[in-house]
Every structure is written in C-alpha cells, then in structure tokens.
Design an enzyme around this catalytic site. Structure first.
Site, PDB file in Angstrom:
ATOM      1  N   ASP A   7       0.849  -1.183   0.000  1.00  0.00           N
ATOM      2  CA  ASP A   7       0.000   0.000   0.000  1.00  0.00           C
ATOM      3  C   ASP A   7       0.890   1.240   0.000  1.00  0.00           C
ATOM      4  OD1 ASP A   7      -2.618   1.328   0.211  1.00  0.00           O
ATOM      5  OD2 ASP A   7      -1.875   1.990   2.157  1.00  0.00           O
ATOM      6  N   GLU A   9       0.781   5.763   0.489  1.00  0.00           N
ATOM      7  CA  GLU A   9       0.068   7.005   0.776  1.00  0.00           C
ATOM      8  C   GLU A   9       0.720   8.087  -0.079  1.00  0.00           C
ATOM      9  OE1 GLU A   9      -2.629   7.059   2.418  1.00  0.00           O
ATOM     10  OE2 GLU A   9      -2.469   5.030   3.267  1.00  0.00           O
ATOM     11  N   HIS A  57      -4.287  10.806   5.788  1.00  0.00           N
ATOM     12  CA  HIS A  57      -3.229  10.011   6.423  1.00  0.00           C
ATOM     13  C   HIS A  57      -2.486  10.705   7.557  1.00  0.00           C
ATOM     14  CE1 HIS A  57      -0.737  12.450   3.816  1.00  0.00           C
ATOM     15  NE2 HIS A  57      -1.153  11.837   2.713  1.00  0.00           N
ATOM     16  N   HIS A 150      -5.507   6.491   7.417  1.00  0.00           N
ATOM     17  CA  HIS A 150      -4.812   5.581   6.522  1.00  0.00           C
ATOM     18  C   HIS A 150      -3.320   5.570   6.870  1.00  0.00           C
ATOM     19  CE1 HIS A 150      -7.923   5.311   3.084  1.00  0.00           C
ATOM     20  NE2 HIS A 150      -8.520   5.701   4.181  1.00  0.00           N
ATOM     21  N   ASP A 155      -2.356  -0.596   6.734  1.00  0.00           N
ATOM     22  CA  ASP A 155      -3.301  -0.994   5.697  1.00  0.00           C
ATOM     23  C   ASP A 155      -2.829  -2.249   4.967  1.00  0.00           C
ATOM     24  OD1 ASP A 155      -4.813   1.131   6.451  1.00  0.00           O
ATOM     25  OD2 ASP A 155      -4.663   2.236   4.579  1.00  0.00           O
TER      26      ASP A 155
END
Length: 232
Positions: A7, A9, A57, A150, A155
């Site tokens: 994942d 960000e 985030h 997040h 995640d």
C-alpha cells in the site's frame, strides 16, 4: 509462492500533476502465509502536503521533511519486493504512482501484470456490495479498529488478512508453512518442493476399546448396507 501485499500514501491523486508518494508499506506472504517480514518507509515528497491528503493520512510537512526522497530508497524497495507478485487494493492507483516515481529516477517500471487487485476480486466475488477495505474488514470480521487514519503498513497488514479471506482462508490449499516445516524436517528439501509427509510416529488412538465395541455393535445393527462395511 512469494507475494507482497502493498500500500502507498500520497499527496493526491495524479502523479502527472505533481503528486508524490509519501509512504510505502508492504507485507511478505509465502504460500498465503505471512512470514513476518515487512517493509515500511516514509518519503519526503519535496512539495507541500495538501490539506485534503493530510486529513486522510495525517502525514504533514514537518514530519516528512526529515525522511529521504524516493530516489534514495527506490533500490531498497525494489530489493524487498524482488520478483514477487504484488497484492494491492485498487492496484491501478498505487502502480501508477510507483511507476511514475521509478521512471523519474531512471529505474525499470513494474509491469501491471505483476499486480493482483483485491478490489477487482472483491467486486467480482460480491457484485453490488461495498468493496472498500473497511467494508471487506466488516464482511470478514477483520479487526481494523487501529485504522483511525490511513497508514501504508497498517493498511498492508489489514489487506493481507482480507486477501487471504478473499482467496479462501489462511490456508486455501490446506498446506502448512513450508518455511516452518523446513526448519524441523531435517532435510535439504527446498521450499518449492515441499509436500506434507506422514508422521514419523503415528498419533496414539483416542478411541477407547469400549467406544470401538459400541460402534461395531451399532454398525452391525444397520445390516450389510452400512457404509462402514463398504470398501472405498
């Protein structure tokens, strides 16, 4: 089979418009089992963080300023993922950003064919139902209570659990962890060649003599058609 659940960000939605990756998190699976190996890196995007992205985030300019830029961590990231299949929720988004960053520093991009998109799997498996990561956590009973905002590594860890449920559970092929088995088998057999083996010492029967006799009497009353009397 080695897989990397991944994942990112970012500062926004479009790398072509100047948005950058600010965090990468990844979790290693082997034969659909977590190995405990992870990758996690914050990245200085060399640009201000938009308020909309910060709300998602919580990674701000002051925090990210002390971390390396992407070109300084790119090779370590590529070394971690190796040639493994990548498992990503909404893979097109993360792959777009990763390949933009890799191309910008002169490194080979990652073929889209390497990505398994859990969003597409969920939409195909549960048509018409919500397919966000939070929705899938609710469906499968995966604990996401720590997900206040997040975060790439958190995640990824949550997505790894969801992915294993999507493909049929933690051990969809009923195998055991090859890495763990190889540590106790006393052989030089490779992980790729590992197969379940009979126990060297059979387990002691847990059926008592009285229970065995009672079962035999029960079967006898059922006559010759009893399934226990048929040879498979």
């Amino acid at each position: 089979m080695r897989e990397i659940v991944l994942d990112t960000e970012t500062t926004g939605f479009e790398p072509g418009e100047g948005d950058r990756i600010v965090e990468i998190g990844a979790v290693e699976l082997f034969n659909h089992l977590p190995t405990g190996k992870t990758y996690h890196q914050y990245i200085n995007p060399l640009r201000p963080m938009p308020n909309a992205a910060f709300e998602v985030h919580g990674l701000g300019d002051d925090f990210l300023r002390g971390f390396p830029v992407f070109k300084d961590i790119a090779q370590a990231f590529l070394d971690f993922i190796g040639d493994a299949k990548l498992v990503i929720h909404n893979a097109a988004f993360d792959m777009k950003f990763l390949n933009h960053e890799l191309n910008a520093v002169g490194l080979p991009i990652i073929p889209m064919a390497r990505a398994t998109d859990t969003l597409l799997i969920a939409r195909k498996k549960f048509p018409g139902s919500p397919a966000s990561l939070d929705a899938l956590c609710r469906r499968f009973g995966v604990n996401n209570s720590a997900r206040e905002k997040h975060g790439a590594l958190l995640d990824s860890e949550i997505l790894a659990e969801v992915y294993l449920e999507l493909v049929g559970g933690r051990q969809p092929d009923f195998g055991l962890n090859p890495a763990a088995q190889s540590n106790t088998s006393g052989t030089n057999q490779s992980d790729a060649d590992w197969r379940p083996r009979p126990r060297t010492t059979p387990l002691a029967p847990r059926l008592s003599q009285a229970e065995a006799e009672a079962h035999a009497a029960f079967v006898e009353k059922m006559g010759e058609a009893a399934i226990w009397k048929k040879r498979l």
